[in-house]
Structure formats: structure tokens, C-alpha cells
Design a protein around this motif. Structure first.
Motif, PDB file in Angstrom:
ATOM      1  N   THR A 113       0.849  -1.202   0.000  1.00 47.87           N
ATOM      2  CA  THR A 113       0.000   0.000   0.000  1.00 47.87           C
ATOM      3  C   THR A 113       0.876   1.239   0.000  1.00 47.87           C
ATOM      4  N   THR A 114       0.456   2.240  -0.880  1.00 48.37           N
ATOM      5  CA  THR A 114       1.192   3.509  -0.971  1.00 48.37           C
ATOM      6  C   THR A 114       0.474   4.534  -0.120  1.00 48.37           C
ATOM      7  N   PRO A 115       1.179   5.228   0.702  1.00 47.30           N
ATOM      8  CA  PRO A 115       0.510   6.239   1.549  1.00 47.30           C
ATOM      9  C   PRO A 115      -0.102   7.335   0.695  1.00 47.30           C
ATOM     10  N   PRO A 116      -1.289   7.893   1.082  1.00 53.17           N
ATOM     11  CA  PRO A 116      -1.961   8.940   0.290  1.00 53.17           C
ATOM     12  C   PRO A 116      -1.069  10.161   0.140  1.00 53.17           C
ATOM     13  N   SER A 117      -1.212  10.797  -1.090  1.00 50.74           N
ATOM     14  CA  SER A 117      -0.407  11.984  -1.387  1.00 50.74           C
ATOM     15  C   SER A 117      -1.033  13.208  -0.740  1.00 50.74           C
ATOM     16  N   THR A 118      -0.208  14.116  -0.298  1.00 55.03           N
ATOM     17  CA  THR A 118      -0.701  15.365   0.308  1.00 55.03           C
ATOM     18  C   THR A 118      -0.887  16.476  -0.727  1.00 55.03           C
ATOM     19  N   THR A 119      -0.521  16.241  -2.031  1.00 54.53           N
ATOM     20  CA  THR A 119      -0.675  17.254  -3.090  1.00 54.53           C
ATOM     21  C   THR A 119      -2.087  17.186  -3.651  1.00 54.53           C
ATOM     22  N   PRO A 120      -2.830  18.338  -3.704  1.00 56.14           N
ATOM     23  CA  PRO A 120      -4.224  18.300  -4.220  1.00 56.14           C
ATOM     24  C   PRO A 120      -4.226  17.948  -5.697  1.00 56.14           C
ATOM     25  N   PRO A 121      -5.297  17.269  -6.149  1.00 57.26           N
ATOM     26  CA  PRO A 121      -5.373  16.879  -7.568  1.00 57.26           C
ATOM     27  C   PRO A 121      -5.499  18.117  -8.457  1.00 57.26           C
ATOM     28  N   THR A 122      -4.942  18.029  -9.660  1.00 57.13           N
ATOM     29  CA  THR A 122      -5.010  19.125 -10.643  1.00 57.13           C
ATOM     30  C   THR A 122      -6.304  19.018 -11.442  1.00 57.13           C
ATOM     31  N   THR A 123      -7.119  20.148 -11.506  1.00 53.26           N
ATOM     32  CA  THR A 123      -8.391  20.147 -12.246  1.00 53.26           C
ATOM     33  C   THR A 123      -8.232  20.954 -13.528  1.00 53.26           C
ATOM     34  N   THR A 124      -8.818  20.503 -14.654  1.00 57.56           N
ATOM     35  CA  THR A 124      -8.769  21.207 -15.948  1.00 57.56           C
ATOM     36  C   THR A 124     -10.029  22.048 -16.103  1.00 57.56           C
ATOM     37  N   PRO A 125      -9.920  23.408 -16.279  1.00 58.74           N
ATOM     38  CA  PRO A 125     -11.130  24.242 -16.403  1.00 58.74           C
ATOM     39  C   PRO A 125     -11.872  23.936 -17.694  1.00 58.74           C
ATOM     40  N   PRO A 126     -13.237  24.099 -17.684  1.00 55.70           N
ATOM     41  CA  PRO A 126     -14.000  23.855 -18.911  1.00 55.70           C
ATOM     42  C   PRO A 126     -13.648  24.904 -19.968  1.00 55.70           C
ATOM     43  N   PRO A 127     -13.781  24.578 -21.246  1.00 59.09           N
ATOM     44  CA  PRO A 127     -13.470  25.547 -22.304  1.00 59.09           C
ATOM     45  C   PRO A 127     -14.454  26.721 -22.290  1.00 59.09           C
ATOM     46  N   THR A 128     -13.955  27.953 -22.532  1.00 61.10           N
ATOM     47  CA  THR A 128     -14.804  29.145 -22.540  1.00 61.10           C
ATOM     48  C   THR A 128     -15.535  29.255 -23.876  1.00 61.10           C
ATOM     49  N   THR A 129     -16.855  29.684 -23.823  1.00 57.97           N
ATOM     50  CA  THR A 129     -17.666  29.874 -25.029  1.00 57.97           C
ATOM     51  C   THR A 129     -18.226  31.287 -25.026  1.00 57.97           C
ATOM     52  N   SER A 130     -18.168  32.017 -26.183  1.00 55.71           N
ATOM     53  CA  SER A 130     -18.690  33.379 -26.281  1.00 55.71           C
ATOM     54  C   SER A 130     -20.203  33.340 -26.491  1.00 55.71           C
ATOM     55  N   ALA A 131     -20.888  34.420 -26.050  1.00 55.73           N
ATOM     56  CA  ALA A 131     -22.340  34.501 -26.201  1.00 55.73           C
ATOM     57  C   ALA A 131     -22.704  34.593 -27.683  1.00 55.73           C
ATOM     58  N   PRO A 132     -23.810  33.976 -28.100  1.00 54.47           N
ATOM     59  CA  PRO A 132     -24.204  34.049 -29.517  1.00 54.47           C
ATOM     60  C   PRO A 132     -24.505  35.483 -29.922  1.00 54.47           C
ATOM     61  N   ALA A 133     -24.165  35.831 -31.144  1.00 55.20           N
ATOM     62  CA  ALA A 133     -24.328  37.204 -31.637  1.00 55.20           C
ATOM     63  C   ALA A 133     -25.795  37.508 -31.907  1.00 55.20           C
ATOM     64  N   PRO A 134     -26.229  38.766 -31.706  1.00 52.71           N
ATOM     65  CA  PRO A 134     -27.610  39.146 -32.052  1.00 52.71           C
ATOM     66  C   PRO A 134     -27.859  38.981 -33.550  1.00 52.71           C
ATOM     67  N   GLY A 135     -29.089  38.706 -33.906  1.00 48.46           N
ATOM     68  CA  GLY A 135     -29.437  38.539 -35.315  1.00 48.46           C
ATOM     69  C   GLY A 135     -30.859  39.000 -35.588  1.00 48.46           C
ATOM     70  N   ILE A 136     -31.119  39.373 -36.832  1.00 49.94           N
ATOM     71  CA  ILE A 136     -32.464  39.751 -37.261  1.00 49.94           C
ATOM     72  C   ILE A 136     -32.685  39.231 -38.669  1.00 49.94           C
ATOM     73  N   THR A 137     -33.859  38.659 -38.903  1.00 50.18           N
ATOM     74  CA  THR A 137     -34.206  38.064 -40.189  1.00 50.18           C
ATOM     75  C   THR A 137     -35.557  38.601 -40.632  1.00 50.18           C
ATOM     76  N   ILE A 138     -35.670  38.940 -41.916  1.00 49.99           N
ATOM     77  CA  ILE A 138     -36.956  39.353 -42.479  1.00 49.99           C
ATOM     78  C   ILE A 138     -37.700  38.098 -42.919  1.00 49.99           C
ATOM     79  N   THR A 139     -38.843  37.853 -42.298  1.00 46.75           N
ATOM     80  CA  THR A 139     -39.632  36.670 -42.658  1.00 46.75           C
ATOM     81  C   THR A 139     -40.682  36.979 -43.719  1.00 46.75           C
ATOM     82  N   SER A 140     -41.035  38.267 -43.865  1.00 48.41           N
ATOM     83  CA  SER A 140     -41.994  38.675 -44.894  1.00 48.41           C
ATOM     84  C   SER A 140     -41.820  40.170 -45.152  1.00 48.41           C
TER      85      SER A 140
END
Length: 405
Positions: free
Chosen positions: A36-63
Motif C-alpha cells: 500500500t502507498t501512503p496517500p499523497s498530500t498534493t491536491p489533484p489538478t483540475t482542468t477548467p471547462p473551455p470558454t464559449t462566447s455569447a451568440p451574436a444578435p441577429g435579425i431576419t426578415i420573414t416577410s
């Protein structure tokens, strides 16, 4: 004897040894306990989620969708907005992600984010509605634009604009009329205001007061008075300024400062409304411009200016005719015309025009029904010559010459 017994037991002993060796080779190996290996005292490394930009405003002529619009008149533009909040905060401070819509007709929307996205009056509209109706759209190709703007009317950055081009056909469907000039909401200088009209499926004919023929007639032009639409009754108001015409333009002279509107109506030969009535209307504003006081260039006694002459004319309408065929006044005179209508129940008026086409008015008097008297006041043209007057209700039979000397 003892040796003989040992010799006899030797095969059995060898067999036992062989069996013992076989058992040892088939037995399970010995398993050691895991390390048995004694537990490590170093905290685990976490990978941040990828950043996503807000969708751009849009306008469409339907008629409309681009193509053919089968009638002049009203065209409704309908839009669909995405990733943008439409709020009723027009003129307030800018807030990211919210604002309203600007609609444009046949003019490129401004896209400078530092300036309000507005164009000439009558060519754009600001609203929180996702549809807008353009009135008096004439025949031919037209481009409809829409733009998302901030609360303060400035374009988004980057600008969000879209458009659609359609061809309006003036010769499909029932009789229709639109006012192409002035535009709704126009700001104009005082003076002559010319209304220009486009019609479809209706023949303009010079048959005023004659028998009705389906699909033909003339136009009534009104200034600051609504077009009457009662079936079977001539569309002739008992007040205000209006004129009969067989032309698609008409000029109202001397329109003063203030809010005004022009209405037009297609009518039968006998001046009654079509069924259903065909009416168009535009509102506009007349604003005066201040004239700077000229700087004197010389000193001395000014030359007195002669006051304009004043003349009084008495004119009577009776038996569907004027009692005067010629009226003569001095150039620039202040004219007081006392007009009496002696035809019971029949409307008449006095109107003065530059010539017999009656396309440009100098003065249009109120219509009165007999027996009644009204006093008109106006200024005669300053240029000598022959002008034309008539009764607008009976423009072919009640006419005369107005001479300026």
C-alpha cells in the motif's frame, strides 16, 4: 531376509516420492499481501471547462420574402429577432444586449455606432414591434431594410442589418391609389406643396359630372380635410380645401407653417366614392425658416414702399354658372372676394390657378352650399398676366379668366 524385504518395498517408496513431487508442482503459488502507498498530500489538478462566447444578435426578415408584391399600397415587413432583447426604452441609456428595431424603406441604414441610425423623415421608423407597415408604396422595385439598434438609437457594434428587395406591381387587383410625395412625416418649407399620386386599375378621364362608367373617373385632392366616403353622395366636403383633377399631381399653393395632411380619393365621374372607397393620406409638417435682417449698406432717407392696393369683387354662382367670366385686379393686390351661392342645395366655390390645367393653385376657397355667402381674402399674383379661376365642384362648366394688370 531383511534385504529382500527392502528390495520389495523400493518400488512403493519411489512411487510415493513421485506422487509427492507431482502434488508440489500443481499447488497454488503463494500470494503476498499488496504493498500500500501512503496517500499523497498534493491536491489533484483540475482542468477548467473551455470558454464559449455569447451568440451574436441577429435579425431576419420573414416577410416579404423577395419577389413580387401584387399590389401598390400597404406593405408589411415582419422580422424575427434572436439573441437580443426588444425593450421599450427608446431614447434611454445604452444597455448591452437590449434595444429596438429601425425599419427603412429604399435608404441604406446608418451603421456608425457613434451616431443615431436615423434617416430623412418618412424613410425610417423606430419601434419595438416585430412588424411594420409601410403605406403608399408605389409600383416598381423597393428595398426594405431592418436594423437592430441600442436604446439610444445608435447601431450595434458590429452593425446588425438585413434587407430584402421586392417588385411592387401596380396593375394587379382592384383599383388602388397611393401618395408617393410628400412622404409620411416629411418636413417641408412653407409655400407650394405638390401631391403626387400613383394609381392602378383605374382610368383617369375628363368626364366630371357625366354618367358613371365602371373603372374610370377622376381624383379628389384634399388639404387638411378627410376624404368623404359615403356611398352615393359626392365626395365634396362642406368645408376645407379640395379640388377635382384628372392628373396624378396637384399643387396646393401658400401652405403655411404647422401640421398638415393631404388626402386623395378615387371617385366616379359624378364625384361619388368608389365601392369600396379608395383613399390615401399622408401627414407632414411645414416649418418656416427665419430670414436674417439685412445689414444696411448706405445711410439716408429710405424710399417709401407703396402699400398694396385693395380691391373688392362680388361674384355670384347661379344656374350652375358664374355671373362673371372675367375678373381684373392690380398686380399684388389684396383681394376681398364676396362669393354668393344662389343654387339651392348645390355646392360651389371659387378657386384660382396659374392656368387652365388647374395643376397649381394660387387660392382655393371654401365650398359652400346655397343659398349662402362667404368672404374670401387672398393676394393676387405679383406678375401681370392671365390666370384661371373655376368652381372646383364643377370645373368644366364654371370657369373664368383672372386678369392681373
Amino acid at each position: 531376509m531383511r534385504m529382500k524385504k527392502l528390495f520389495l518395498l523400493l518400488p512403493a517408496i519411489l512411487l510415493c516420492i513421485a506422487l509427492a513431487l507431482t502434488a508440489c508442482s500443481s499447488s497454488s503459488p503463494i500470494t503476498l499481501p499488496p504493498t500500500t502507498t501512503p496517500p499523497s498530500t498534493t491536491p489533484p489538478t483540475t482542468t477548467p471547462p473551455p470558454t464559449t462566447s455569447a451568440p451574436a444578435p441577429g435579425i431576419t426578415i420573414t416577410s416579404p420574402t423577395g419577389g413580387v408584391i401584387p399590389q401598390i399600397g400597404d406593405v408589411t415587413v415582419t422580422v424575427q429577432v434572436s439573441n437580443f432583447s426588444i425593450v421599450d426604452k427608446m431614447g434611454q441609456a445604452k444597455v448591452a444586449g437590449e434595444g429596438h428595431i429601425h425599419y427603412f424603406l429604399d435608404v441604406q441604414p446608418p451603421t456608425d455606432p457613434t451616431k443615431a441610425a436615423v434617416t430623412a423623415p418618412g424613410t425610417y421608423a423606430a419601434t419595438i414591434a416585430t412588424s411594420y407597415t409601410w403605406h403608399n408604396v408605389g409600383g416598381g422595385p423597393h428595398t426594405f431594410y431592418v436594423e437592430l439598434v441600442n436604446n439610444d438609437h445608435a447601431p450595434l457594434s458590429p452593425a446588425v442589418v438585413t434587407s430584402v428587395t421586392d417588385t411592387v406591381l401596380p396593375e394587379i387587383g382592384p383599383a388602388t391609389a397611393v401618395i408617393t410625395s410628400p412622404k409620411e412625416g416629411s418636413v417641408l418649407p412653407p409655400g407650394d406643396i405638390t401631391a403626387t399620386v400613383q394609381i392602378s386599375n383605374f382610368n383617369l378621364v375628363d368626364k366630371i359630372d357625366q354618367a358613371n362608367v365602371p373603372g374610370e373617373g377622376h381624383i379628389h385632392y384634399y388639404l387638411d380635410v378627410d376624404a368623404p366616403t359615403t356611398q352615393g353622395v359626392p365626395a365634396e366636403p362642406d368645408h376645407g380645401i379640395f379640388a377635382h383633377a384628372t392628373t396624378t399631381s396637384y399643387t396646393f399653393g401658400g401652405v403655411g407653417v404647422g401640421s398638415h395632411f393631404i388626402a386623395i380619393e378615387l371617385v366616379n365621374n359624378d364625384s361619388t366614392p368608389l365601392n369600396p372607397p379608395v383613399v390615401a393620406k399622408v401627414n407632414f409638417l411645414v416649418q418656416g425658416t427665419s430670414t436674417p435682417t439685412p445689414t444696411p449698406t448706405a445711410t439716408g432717407t429710405p424710399t417709401p414702399t407703396a402699400a398694396p392696393q385693395s380691391v373688392t369683387i362680388n361674384l355670384t354662382a347661379q344656374g350652375m354658372a358664374f355671373d362673371l367670366s372675367t375678373i381684373t385686379v392690380p398686380a399684388g393686390a389684396s383681394v376681398t372676394l364676396v362669393f354668393t351661392n344662389k343654387d339651392t342645395g348645390i355646392p360651389h366655390n371659387f378657386a384660382l390657378y396659374t392656368d387652365s390645367t388647374a395643376s397649381k393653385s394660387i387660392f382655393i376657397g371654401q365650398i359652400i352650399r346655397g343659398t349662402n355667402t362667404v368672404t374670401y381674402t387672398f393676394t393676387a399674383p405679383s406678375t401681370p398676366g392671365s390666370y384661371f379661376f373655376r368652381c372646383d365642384v364643377h370645373p368644366t362648366s364654371m370657369i373664368g379668366t383672372f386678369v392681373v394688370q
